[in-house]
Design an enzyme around this catalytic site. Structure first.
Site, short mmCIF file in Angstrom:
data_model
loop_
_atom_site.label_atom_id
_atom_site.label_comp_id
_atom_site.label_asym_id
_atom_site.label_seq_id
_atom_site.Cartn_x
_atom_site.Cartn_y
_atom_site.Cartn_z
N SER A 142 63.81 41.60 41.56
CA SER A 142 63.02 41.72 42.79
C SER A 142 62.63 40.35 43.29
CB SER A 142 61.74 42.54 42.53
OG SER A 142 60.89 42.51 43.67
N TYR A 156 53.87 44.15 38.05
CA TYR A 156 55.23 44.33 38.55
C TYR A 156 55.91 42.98 38.74
CZ TYR A 156 59.07 45.74 41.62
OH TYR A 156 60.32 45.93 42.16
#
Length: 247
Positions: A142, A156
């Protein structure tokens, strides 16, 4: 479409929805036999396998809990045994649990690491035992591994930044065997996890050079490039495909 992956076998960890499903379709179109790993989405995984079989190629659905090391290893081993080889691993399973630091539970912290980091290591270790020269390990990372511009995403972001170090190390470990290891690092992608037409999704566009979400097929195209023969010299990379989110 050409079939540069003809004869290859791919296992997609988390392949029933979103980026994983788009990747399964793309790799199958390029000639690979695709094993779609799923945990809770049995119906979606089976439907996807049947769709691929009926239209563009070969696919099976196989249950593989990303958070269960033994089950995930057994699933990968069974695919390699069934087809006599394993050439491509795509680690697409992931969770996004957002919350304030003060209230973030250890249960959610541990689950995030189990799925987003530990499963990548477990699956890569299992797959590498079966891979020969030309093998490919590709993780869905990501852009948040490099930039986290909103509150609540610390765990995250940490999980995705951990993949950068893991990939660099594994690239060194496996490079002498002719196996490449890379991250594909998307920005916002229009999936169930982060739909474009939502208040949160639309707000992300102000942070980007290209003011829209990516389509899952766009991410799958980069995965397919890394899986193919033209990317044989690309390894250890964290390759952004984020519309300028981290620019």
């Amino acid at each position: 479409m050409s079939t540069p992956l003809n004869g290859k076998v791919a296992f997609i960890n988390g392949g029933s929805r979103g980026i994983g499903a788009a990747t399964a379709r793309r790799l199958a179109r390029e000639g690979a036999t695709v094993a779609i790993g799923y945990f809770a989405s049995a119906t979606a995984a089976q439907a996807l396998a049947e769709e691929i079989q009926a239209t563009v190629g070969k696919a099976i659905a196989i249950k593989a809990d990303a958070a269960d090391a033994k089950a995930l290893t057994q699933a990968i081993d069974s695919v390699a045994e069934r087809f006599g080889r394993l050439d491509i691993l795509v680690n697409s399973a992931g969770v996004l649990i957002v919350g304030a630091l003060e209230d973030y539970s250890l249960e959610n912290f541990d689950h995030t690491l189990a799925v987003n980091v530990r499963s990548v290591f477990v699956a890569s270790q299992a797959a590498a035992r079966h891979m020969k020269e030309g093998g490919r390990i590709i993780n869905i990372g990501s852009t948040n591994g490099q930039r986290m511009p909103f509150a609540g995403g610390a765990t995250y972001a940490m999980s995705k930044s951990a993949l950068i170090g893991l990939v660099k190390g594994m690239a060194r470990d496996l490079g002498p065997r002719g196996i490449t290891v890379n991250n594909v690092a998307p920005g916002p992608v229009d999936t169930d996890m982060n739909p474009e037409h939502s208040d949160f999704g639309a707000g992300l566009h102000d942070l980007m050079a290209i003011r829209r979400h990516a389509k899952a097929d766009e991410i799958a195209a980069m995965v397919a490039y890394l899986a193919g023969p033209e990317a044989s010299f690309v390894t250890g990379g964290d390759l952004l495909i984020d519309g300028g989110f981290a620019a």
